[in-house]
Scaffold this motif. Structure first.
Motif, mmCIF file in Angstrom:
data_model
loop_
_atom_site.group_PDB
_atom_site.id
_atom_site.type_symbol
_atom_site.label_atom_id
_atom_site.label_comp_id
_atom_site.label_asym_id
_atom_site.label_seq_id
_atom_site.Cartn_x
_atom_site.Cartn_y
_atom_site.Cartn_z
ATOM 1 N N TYR A 20 1.072 -1.355 0.251
ATOM 2 C CA TYR A 20 -0.348 -0.290 0.144
ATOM 3 C C TYR A 20 0.550 1.250 -0.079
ATOM 4 N N THR A 21 2.198 1.442 0.555
ATOM 5 C CA THR A 21 2.879 2.292 0.671
ATOM 6 C C THR A 21 3.827 2.282 -0.034
ATOM 7 N N ASP A 22 4.452 1.417 -0.628
ATOM 8 C CA ASP A 22 5.523 1.913 -1.604
ATOM 9 C C ASP A 22 5.806 0.843 -1.707
ATOM 10 N N SER A 23 5.546 0.545 -3.459
ATOM 11 C CA SER A 23 5.207 -0.487 -4.822
ATOM 12 C C SER A 23 6.107 -0.928 -5.400
ATOM 13 N N LEU A 24 7.401 -0.183 -5.373
ATOM 14 C CA LEU A 24 8.548 -0.619 -5.792
ATOM 15 C C LEU A 24 9.740 -1.115 -4.554
ATOM 16 N N LYS A 25 9.369 -1.848 -3.176
ATOM 17 C CA LYS A 25 9.923 -1.810 -2.500
ATOM 18 C C LYS A 25 9.366 -3.410 -2.376
ATOM 19 N N GLU A 184 21.602 -11.307 -15.409
ATOM 20 C CA GLU A 184 21.095 -10.612 -16.443
ATOM 21 C C GLU A 184 19.264 -10.830 -16.599
ATOM 22 N N GLU A 185 19.641 -11.977 -16.040
ATOM 23 C CA GLU A 185 17.432 -11.773 -16.288
ATOM 24 C C GLU A 185 17.380 -11.493 -14.276
ATOM 25 N N ALA A 186 17.823 -11.716 -13.772
ATOM 26 C CA ALA A 186 17.334 -10.628 -12.630
ATOM 27 C C ALA A 186 17.688 -9.064 -12.414
ATOM 28 N N LEU A 187 18.797 -9.224 -12.665
ATOM 29 C CA LEU A 187 18.788 -7.282 -13.412
ATOM 30 C C LEU A 187 18.282 -6.907 -14.212
ATOM 31 N N SER A 188 17.469 -7.504 -15.419
ATOM 32 C CA SER A 188 16.357 -7.108 -15.980
ATOM 33 C C SER A 188 15.505 -6.444 -15.573
ATOM 34 N N ASP A 189 15.332 -7.598 -14.702
ATOM 35 C CA ASP A 189 13.567 -7.657 -13.958
ATOM 36 C C ASP A 189 13.656 -6.572 -13.170
ATOM 37 N N ILE A 190 14.638 -6.338 -12.155
ATOM 38 C CA ILE A 190 14.651 -4.707 -11.392
ATOM 39 C C ILE A 190 14.625 -3.593 -11.919
ATOM 40 N N LYS A 191 15.494 -3.701 -13.269
ATOM 41 C CA LYS A 191 15.304 -2.755 -13.658
ATOM 42 C C LYS A 191 14.128 -2.092 -14.357
ATOM 43 N N ASN A 192 12.991 -3.037 -14.628
ATOM 44 C CA ASN A 192 12.071 -2.705 -15.242
ATOM 45 C C ASN A 192 11.338 -2.417 -13.775
ATOM 46 N N ASP A 193 10.729 -2.798 -13.184
ATOM 47 C CA ASP A 193 10.318 -2.892 -11.263
ATOM 48 C C ASP A 193 10.729 -0.849 -11.054
ATOM 49 N N ILE A 194 12.113 -0.649 -11.621
ATOM 50 C CA ILE A 194 11.867 0.386 -10.842
ATOM 51 C C ILE A 194 11.984 1.268 -12.049
ATOM 52 N N VAL A 218 22.278 4.581 -9.947
ATOM 53 C CA VAL A 218 22.093 3.465 -10.304
ATOM 54 C C VAL A 218 21.788 3.800 -12.281
ATOM 55 N N ASP A 219 23.303 2.359 -13.375
ATOM 56 C CA ASP A 219 23.187 3.191 -14.396
ATOM 57 C C ASP A 219 22.100 2.126 -15.431
ATOM 58 N N PHE A 220 21.016 2.746 -15.303
ATOM 59 C CA PHE A 220 20.474 2.210 -16.392
ATOM 60 C C PHE A 220 20.267 2.845 -17.652
ATOM 61 N N SER A 221 21.177 3.602 -18.524
ATOM 62 C CA SER A 221 21.112 4.968 -19.477
ATOM 63 C C SER A 221 21.538 3.626 -21.137
#
Length: 400
Positions: A20-25, A184-194, A218-221
């Motif tokens: 309810y308070t922090d969807s990213l976490k 890489e898959e986990a990093l991609s999932d985290i990137k998408n969440d951010i 985080v460098d997702f440039s």
């Protein structure tokens, strides 16, 4: 179904509240299995799509302490530390200390003081012990901290042999990174969440100070030069000419050589509608002036638009632009520059549109070569789907 232990229930209550308070976490926790591990001597550790916790330590924590340590591990995951490529023969202790140092640095920078709970992290405490409690540092990323701390640890081991240091508790810290491995898959999932959190502003009702710091760090440039390079190839390729006067580099005179004539004319349409900020407009003009292919493209024409064209005819890049002549800040109609390009298609090899993407998608008939450059990553993510569906269009964004 087995009943939850006391430790599991305490963690579940915090994660449920984050829904309810922090969807990213909450999203990060949803990507991982949260499992007990009585063998570990740290509150939490992560890796391999798991967040492990010590039941003994968790049960002793107050709600505030538990929330702090769980938030700490989630921040570590958001930074990608458990899933990044590790240095050759990486030292688990140094990895853990580097992660602590980055998180401490983030919080110190945002709060403008070193007097916070993150300064008490084991990795930070050990670092201060070795170099002095009042040492200051330049901002460093995870890899830079690793190299810096590795050098300190190597020197400390030499000092340890002389009995001059106390390394008590460092084995516990080293165990924190035992699960870390490149994924890489986990990093991609985290990137998408951010990225989802950035677009939806899902940082939580408390303002998400730490999450914003993480997103800034985080460098997702996106390598926008790749899109520009592809666009350049498309606009100059029709001007390739074969010649027997110049040999092929590979086959000599057995095959015809080739050369490209610099006769590509480009139309650049700049959005000056009300949704464009002065800062974005300055970035657009700066990008035009510094465009990487100015040495290859023969001619660049500029048009400015909102609901209509702002000048009676295009302005050549070679001419000094009088910004006072451009009266914009109305609505946005992408059909206007697209129609102009269509009517003068024989004069140009391609078109670039600088915009924030706020407007109705245009209709472009027939083949085209149009590159949309958005003024931010946020607007790029909002608009790229519909842009790439428009015939012959690509999309990228300015990294300002």
């Amino acid at each position: 179904m087995m009943a939850k232990t006391k430790a599991e229930k305490k963690i579940s209550d915090i994660v449920s509240q984050w829904f309810y308070t922090d969807s990213l976490k909450f999203a990060v926790c949803s990507l991982h299995s949260i499992v007990p591990n009585p063998a570990i001597t740290v509150p939490f550790r992560s890796g391999k799509k798991r967040i492990e916790f010590s039941p003994e330590l968790v049960e002793k924590f107050s709600d505030t302490e538990l929330s702090f340590y769980l938030n700490l591990e989630v921040t570590r995951i958001l930074l990608g530390h458990p899933y990044q490529r590790k240095p050759y023969n990486a030292k688990p202790l140094v990895l853990a200390m580097s992660s602590d140092a980055v998180i401490w640095q983030l919080n110190t920078r945002k709060r403008k003081t070193d007097d916070n709970e993150y300064s008490k992290l084991p990795g930070v405490q050990y670092l201060k012990q070795m170099i002095g409690p009042h040492a200051t540092f330049c901002d460093m990323n995870f890899e830079q901290w690793y190299k810096y701390i590795l050098d300190i640890v190597v020197k400390a081991k030499n000092a340890e042999s002389a009995g001059t240091t106390d390394n008590e508790g460092l084995e516990d810290l080293a165990s924190m990174s035992e699960l870390w491995e490149e994924d890489e898959e986990a990093l991609s999932d985290i990137k998408n969440d951010i990225e989802d959190a950035i677009i939806k502003e899902g940082y939580g009702k408390d303002g998400g100070e730490i999450e914003r710091a993480v997103c800034d760090s985080v460098d997702f440039s996106f390598d926008y030069r790749r899109a520009l390079s592809k666009f350049r190839q498309n606009v100059i390729s029709p001007n390739r000419k074969l010649t027997r006067m110049r040999p092929s580099r590979r086959y000599g005179f057995k095959a015809m050589g080739s050369r490209y004539e610099r006769k590509a004319n480009i139309l650049i349409a700049v959005d000056v509608s009300g949704s464009i900020t002065d800062e974005s407009f300055e970035h657009f003009i700066h990008a035009v002036k510094n465009f990487f292919f100015l040495g290859i493209i023969e001619n660049i024409d500029l048009i400015f638009f909102d609901v209509n064209l702002k000048l009676s005819k295009p302005v050549s890049y070679k001419k000094k632009i009088d910004l006072n002549e451009i009266k914009g800040r109305g609505g946005t109609n992408f059909q206007i520059p697209c129609d102009f390009y269509g009517e003068h298609k024989s004069d140009y090899s391609g078109m670039i549109i600088f915009t924030d993407g706020e407007g109705e998608p245009p209709v472009i008939e027939g083949s085209s070569n149009v590159l949309w450059i958005l003024d931010s990553r946020l607007n790029y993510e909002k608009s790229r789907q519909w842009i790439t569906k428009v015939c012959g269009c690509q999309a990228t964004f300015l990294p300002f």
